[in-house]
Design a protein around this motif. Structure first.
Motif, PDB file in Angstrom:
ATOM      1  N   GLN A 105       0.812  -1.208   0.000  1.00  0.00           N
ATOM      2  CA  GLN A 105       0.000   0.000   0.000  1.00  0.00           C
ATOM      3  C   GLN A 105       0.853   1.270   0.000  1.00  0.00           C
ATOM      4  OE1 GLN A 105      -3.482   0.178  -0.179  1.00  0.00           O
ATOM      5  NE2 GLN A 105      -3.230  -1.989  -0.641  1.00  0.00           N
ATOM      6  N   ASP A 125       3.533   5.602  -2.489  1.00  0.00           N
ATOM      7  CA  ASP A 125       3.330   6.907  -1.856  1.00  0.00           C
ATOM      8  C   ASP A 125       4.672   7.563  -1.556  1.00  0.00           C
ATOM      9  OD1 ASP A 125       0.653   6.455  -1.926  1.00  0.00           O
ATOM     10  OD2 ASP A 125       0.446   5.959   0.193  1.00  0.00           O
ATOM     11  N   ASN A 129       4.798   9.724   1.150  1.00  0.00           N
ATOM     12  CA  ASN A 129       4.681  10.191   2.533  1.00  0.00           C
ATOM     13  C   ASN A 129       5.815   9.634   3.387  1.00  0.00           C
ATOM     14  OD1 ASN A 129       2.308  11.142   1.515  1.00  0.00           O
ATOM     15  ND2 ASN A 129       0.978   9.913   2.813  1.00  0.00           N
ATOM     16  N   TYR A 161       2.694   8.281   8.400  1.00  0.00           N
ATOM     17  CA  TYR A 161       1.253   8.130   8.202  1.00  0.00           C
ATOM     18  C   TYR A 161       0.539   8.365   9.525  1.00  0.00           C
ATOM     19  CZ  TYR A 161       2.407   6.106   3.700  1.00  0.00           C
ATOM     20  OH  TYR A 161       2.878   5.919   2.438  1.00  0.00           O
ATOM     21  N   SER A 162      -0.684   8.872   9.431  1.00  0.00           N
ATOM     22  CA  SER A 162      -1.468   9.143  10.635  1.00  0.00           C
ATOM     23  C   SER A 162      -2.130   7.860  11.120  1.00  0.00           C
ATOM     24  CB  SER A 162      -2.530  10.209  10.346  1.00  0.00           C
ATOM     25  OG  SER A 162      -3.498   9.678   9.457  1.00  0.00           O
ATOM     26  N   ASP A 217      -5.316   7.353  11.517  1.00  0.00           N
ATOM     27  CA  ASP A 217      -6.474   7.041  10.685  1.00  0.00           C
ATOM     28  C   ASP A 217      -6.063   6.337   9.402  1.00  0.00           C
ATOM     29  OD1 ASP A 217      -8.294   8.104  12.479  1.00  0.00           O
ATOM     30  OD2 ASP A 217      -8.139  10.127  11.629  1.00  0.00           O
ATOM     31  N   GLU A 218      -4.945   6.726   8.823  1.00  0.00           N
ATOM     32  CA  GLU A 218      -4.468   6.063   7.611  1.00  0.00           C
ATOM     33  C   GLU A 218      -4.073   4.613   7.900  1.00  0.00           C
ATOM     34  OE1 GLU A 218      -2.524   9.621   4.932  1.00  0.00           O
ATOM     35  OE2 GLU A 218      -1.439   8.991   6.751  1.00  0.00           O
ATOM     36  N   ASN A 270      -7.161   2.652   8.206  1.00  0.00           N
ATOM     37  CA  ASN A 270      -7.719   2.391   6.873  1.00  0.00           C
ATOM     38  C   ASN A 270      -6.988   1.245   6.185  1.00  0.00           C
ATOM     39  OD1 ASN A 270      -9.682   4.373   7.050  1.00  0.00           O
ATOM     40  ND2 ASN A 270      -8.387   5.937   6.111  1.00  0.00           N
TER      41      ASN A 270
END
Length: 176
Positions: free
Chosen positions: A65, A69, A71, A74-75, A77-78, A81
Motif C-alpha cells: 500500500q 506513496d 509520505n 502516516y497518521s 487514521d491512515e 484504513n
C-alpha cells in the motif's frame, strides 16, 4: 537418564548393530521415542512458521500500500484504513463464495475457513493489530525496502492498533 538423540543419530546407531530388533527390546523403544520426538519437533516448527507467516501477511499488505506513496509518515487514521482494507479483502472473498453458494447445499470448507478468518481478523482489530509503526519515518523507509523475510522485520518498530484508538500508543512492541 540417557541423552535425547535425534532420529537420524538413533537410526545410524541401530544400523551399526547386527541382528533384528525385537518389539519389546531396548533398541526398539529407543527408536520409537526418537520417532515420536522427531514428529513433535516437526509439528512445532510447522506451527511456528505458519504463525509467523500469518503475522507477516498484514506487513506485506501495508508494504504494498505504501510502496508508491511519497509520505514520510502516516497518521493513525491512515493506518486504520490500511487494516480495514486488509480485512475487506477477506470480506470480498467471503461475499464471492456466498454468491456462488447453491441453496440447499451445506456451506463449503473454503467458506467456513473464510468466515473464521474474518472473525479472527475483526477480533484482532478490536483487541489490537500488531503493525509496523508508520508514524516513524525510519520504519516507513525500512518497510518500503523490506525483502519479505521474517529476519528483516527486526528493524521495524511495531505497535498495536485497535479500532477504538484515538492517538498513537507511546510504547512500541518487539516482533516475536
Amino acid at each position: 537418564m540417557p541423552l535425547a538423540h535425534n532420529l537420524n543419530k538413533v537410526t545410524k546407531n541401530l544400523s551399526k548393530s547386527t541382528g533384528s530388533i525385537h518389539i519389546k527390546g531396548r533398541k526398539f523403544k529407543q527408536l520409537n521415542r526418537a520417532t515420536v520426538r522427531d514428529k513433535k519437533l516437526k509439528k512445532q516448527k510447522l506451527e511456528s512458521i505458519e504463525k509467523k507467516s500469518n503475522e507477516l501477511l498484514i506487513v506485506t499488505f501495508i508494504q504494498n500500500q505504501i510502496q508508491n506513496d511519497d509520505n514520510e509518515t502516516y497518521s493513525l487514521d491512515e493506518i486504520k484504513n490500511f487494516i480495514e482494507d486488509f480485512i475487506n479483502i477477506d470480506r470480498e472473498k467471503l461475499a464471492e463464495e456466498s454468491k456462488n453458494h447453491r441453496k440447499g447445499r451445506p456451506i463449503s470448507t473454503k467458506q467456513k475457513l473464510l468466515t473464521e478468518k474474518l472473525k479472527h481478523a475483526e477480533h484482532l482489530f478490536e483487541t489490537g493489530y500488531k503493525v509496523p509503526d508508520l508514524g516513524d519515518a525510519e520504519t516507513v523507509t525500512r518497510l518500503r525496502s523490506w525483502n519479505g523475510t521474517t529476519g528483516a522485520t527486526t528493524g521495524f518498530k511495531f505497535i498495536h492498533i485497535t479500532k477504538s484508538m484515538k492517538e498513537f500508543p507511546t510504547k512500541e512492541v518487539e516482533m516475536e
